[in-house]
Enzyme design. Structure first.
Site: not given
Ligand code: TYM
Length: 334
Positions: A114, A197, A200
């Protein structure tokens, strides 16, 4: 006899959950709530690690809770609550952060991913200590199992390390949680980029099937899903990731085995197969969407349910926190 405990949660990081959350988590949660004393949280404190508009975050939190219920999590059976409603989470996270090594936290791959994605100016300390807050979530409830996707496995392992360290330093305090990792076939990939993957926070919307999407939009996305040029409906994750992903979704939503779906579509093209899948998806999510929207039409009632569940959660969490505060030597307020 008391039932063993289960804990899991999701971030309210979008207006809708995506079907990877449904297949990889909610379907298992729904079954497991029968056997376990289950706690399901909407982890809004975790969602603060990303930039948010305050009004939108509130809305996403309600929407996430409504989708848990619409997908079959029963607030009378399981404890379904909003993380920030139980203060003990932030408080235990602080204590646990004092026994977490800096190097240990620095090894968390999700933080590395991230922070690389967001860049140095968007990477905050909360993102770094995110796994410690997650450990607090789990340990407060004396959890036996934590059902998560494999992207969360390392965080549950850190949780176990912290529990063991605390217990050996201060005496038995936390139950040792076991991660329950969904098998490979429970991982759902992006329809446009079937080796990544479904998420969201995907950059493009075209490959994500949202639980609250209009059924016609979901059907269109399925018709446009990336496949291959072979034209045979056959599971081969390595060479046919797109078709394999669609087969996994089909099987998960119908409870059928992949070979039986392959047989049904033998000699037929991808168009037919995608049409069949679109129908399955629309049938599954039509009622879930309708129920979620109905719950969101009455936010006062939803808030009441969440408040009652937060009270139940706080009772368990506060008892653990009181024990922790006493053990580490914090002076009890007279
Ligand atoms: P989050 O919000 O990223 O994801 C929620 C759950 O959905 C699973 N998942 C998927 N499964 C299959 N295919 C996919 N494409 C897919 N995308 C997501 C995730 O593995 C996860 O189980 N850190 C956690 C939230 C959390 C938590 C906790 C979980 C906070 N505290 C305590 C368990 C226990 C997270 O970000 O989940």
């Amino acid at each position: 006899m008391t039932r063993p405990r289960l804990y899991s949660g999701m971030q309210p990081s979008a207006d809708s959950l995506q079907i990877g959350n449904y297949i990889g988590a909610l379907l298992q949660w729904r079954d497991l709530q029968e056997e376990y004393q289950a706690f399901f949280s909407v982890v809004d404190l975790h969602a603060l690690t990303q930039p948010n508009d305050p009004a939108e975050l509130r809305e996403k939190t309600r929407r996430t809770a409504a989708q848990y219920i619409a997908a079959g999590i029963e607030p009378s059976k399981s404890t379904l609550y909003v993380q920030s409603h139980v203060r003990a989470h932030a408080e235990l996270a602080w204590v646990l952060s004092t026994i977490t090594g800096f190097g240990e936290a620095n090894r968390m791959t999700q933080f590395k991913d991230k922070s690389a994605r967001y860049g140095a100016d968007q990477t905050n300390v909360g993102l770094f200590t995110y796994p410690v807050l997650m450990a607090a979530d789990i340990l407060l409830y004396q959890t036996d199992i934590v059902p998560v996707g494999d992207d969360q496995k390392q965080h549950v392992e850190l949780t176990r390390d912290l529990a063991e360290r605390f217990n050996s330093r201060y005496g038995q305090t936390f139950r040792m949680p076991m991660p329950v990792i969904q098998q490979d076939t429970a991982r759902i990939y992006d329809l446009q980029n079937p080796t990544a993957k479904m998420s969201k926070s995907a950059e493009s919307d075209a490959g994500v099937l949202w639980m609250l999407d209009d059924p016609a939009v979901s059907a269109k996305k399925i018709m446009r899903a990336v496949t291959d040029s072979e034209g045979v409906v056959r599971y081969d994750k390595e060479n046919k990731p797109g078709v394999s992903n669609l087969l996994v979704i089909y099987a998960a939503l119908t409870g059928r085995q992949i070979p039986s779906i392959e047989d049904e579509y033998a000699g037929r093209g991808y168009g037919d197969f995608k049409k069949g899948l679109a129908e399955v998806v629309v049938n599954e999510f039509g009622p879930v969407r309708a129920r979620a929207l109905e719950l969101l039409d009455d936010p006062a009632e939803l808030d009441r349910v969440l408040a009652a569940n937060a009270d139940r959660a706080a009772e368990v969490a506060d008892a653990t926190l009181a024990d922790v505060y006493a053990k580490v030597g914090l002076l009890r307020r007279g």
